[in-house]
Design an enzyme around this catalytic site. Structure first.
Site, PDB file in Angstrom:
ATOM      1  N   LEU A   1      -5.142  -2.467 -11.220  1.00 19.28           N
ATOM      2  CA  LEU A   1      -4.176  -2.584 -10.113  1.00 19.28           C
ATOM      3  C   LEU A   1      -4.578  -3.715  -9.177  1.00 19.28           C
ATOM      4  O   LEU A   1      -5.764  -3.952  -8.950  1.00 19.28           O
ATOM      5  CB  LEU A   1      -4.131  -1.266  -9.330  1.00 19.28           C
TER       6      LEU A   1
ATOM      7  N   ARG B   1      -2.479   5.107  -0.368  1.00 21.82           N
ATOM      8  CA  ARG B   1      -3.178   5.964  -1.336  1.00 21.82           C
ATOM      9  C   ARG B   1      -3.591   7.325  -0.775  1.00 21.82           C
ATOM     10  O   ARG B   1      -3.946   8.223  -1.527  1.00 21.82           O
ATOM     11  CB  ARG B   1      -4.450   5.251  -1.824  1.00 21.82           C
TER      12      ARG B   1
ATOM     13  N   HIS C   1      -7.277  -0.154   1.381  1.00 18.56           N
ATOM     14  CA  HIS C   1      -7.999   1.030   1.873  1.00 18.56           C
ATOM     15  C   HIS C   1      -8.552   0.767   3.274  1.00 18.56           C
ATOM     16  O   HIS C   1      -8.833  -0.385   3.630  1.00 18.56           O
ATOM     17  CB  HIS C   1      -9.193   1.341   0.962  1.00 18.56           C
TER      18      HIS C   1
ATOM     19  N   CYS D   1     -16.615  -0.095  -3.293  1.00 13.79           N
ATOM     20  CA  CYS D   1     -15.862   0.518  -4.407  1.00 13.79           C
ATOM     21  C   CYS D   1     -16.713   0.751  -5.640  1.00 13.79           C
ATOM     22  O   CYS D   1     -16.411   1.622  -6.459  1.00 13.79           O
ATOM     23  CB  CYS D   1     -14.706  -0.373  -4.817  1.00 13.79           C
TER      24      CYS D   1
END
Ligand code: CIR
Length: 268
Positions: free
Chosen positions: A25, A139, A170, A257
């Site tokens: 993504l 999200r 995020h 991440c």
């Protein structure tokens, strides 16, 4: 130890990048990451974590999940328990079941699942010494926040809901914890006031992508290529390690991440 909840960790879990990253993504297509370069940067990242003395597990690649290398989004790891996330990206939901066995090795049955319809990803959660900040984003939704709040009730941490800036993947795309009382943040995020009460070091102008860093034991691990922000951190007394991130960045990924970082409870 000062910062033992938020800055010092005995363990980390990473996952090798999948061989086929083309379906990962991304908000903007800037090209498919080069697997060899991604693998080399990932190896440097794992080596940096290990250099601090942590026990780092590197899981096999999940070829069916091109974003599987971004393990942070699958769980929230606290000293008391691991909380499995419910990713808001449908293509990533299946990653969680692949992470659960690795967490069970460290946490035993101290693993919490969240009920549907919650949607929440680890990249939206910043844990400081005293509180958990959760950013609402594309999200992470209100149901996700409510489910996490209920799961955290037994633990000594407040939960505060904050906003992720529009267009930012995020919450932690734009910030990192550097010390129990200090964060690194973009000016656009800090302007929201969400870090009032913390010391804030801003990313340098034009270096907003440096905000996704991690404090891991004695190191602050930052993406390479942001010299003015790295210099500011160095000047503030942090030991900075820069790791190549050009390939992960093509999939909107960064330093946080790529790992789950934790000190698990002692299990019998
Ligand atoms: C995604 O869009 O889900 C991945 N391509 C990038 C995830 C980055 N994860 C994180 O910031 N915690």
């Amino acid at each position: 130890m000062i910062g033992s909840r938020s800055c010092h960790f005995t363990h980390a879990i990473c996952r090798l990048p999948s061989a086929d990253l083309s379906d990962g993504l991304r908000a903007i297509d800037t090209g498919t990451p080069d697997p060899a370069r991604f693998a080399a940067d990932h190896a440097d990242y794992v080596a940096a974590l290990r250099a601090t003395g942590a026990d780092v597990t590197v899981l096999d690649a999940l070829d069916a999940f091109p974003d599987g290398v971004f393990v942070e989004d699958t769980a929230l790891c606290l000293p008391e328990a691991a909380i499995l996330m419910r990713p808001g990206a449908p293509s990533r939901a299946g990653e969680v079941a692949h992470m659960a066995p690795a967490l069970a090795v460290a946490y035993g049955d101290a693993i919490i699942t969240l009920p549907a319809p919650a949607r929440i990803e680890g990249g939206d959660i910043l844990v400081t010494e005293t509180e958990v900040l959760v950013g609402l984003s594309a999200r992470t939704d209100r149901a996700g926040v409510d489910a996490l709040r209920a799961a955290l009730r037994p633990f000594p941490l407040g939960l505060r809901v904050v906003d992720t800036p529009p267009g930012v993947l995020h919450f932690k795309t734009d910030c990192s914890l550097l010390a129990p009382d200090t964060v690194l943040a973009t000016k656009r995020l800090a302007a929201s006031g969400c870090f009032d009460g913390y010391k804030v070091i801003h990313t340098a102008e034009g270096e907003e992508a440096a905000a996704n860093a991690i404090r891991f034991n004695d190191l602050v691990i930052v993406p390479a290529g942001f010299p003015r922000t790295a210099a500011a951190l160095d000047e503030a007394g942090f030991t900075v390690r820069a790791i190549g991130n050009t390939e992960a960045a093509k999939l909107d990924g960064g330093m946080s991440c790529l790992s789950l970082r934790f000190s698990p409870p002692t299990i019998a």
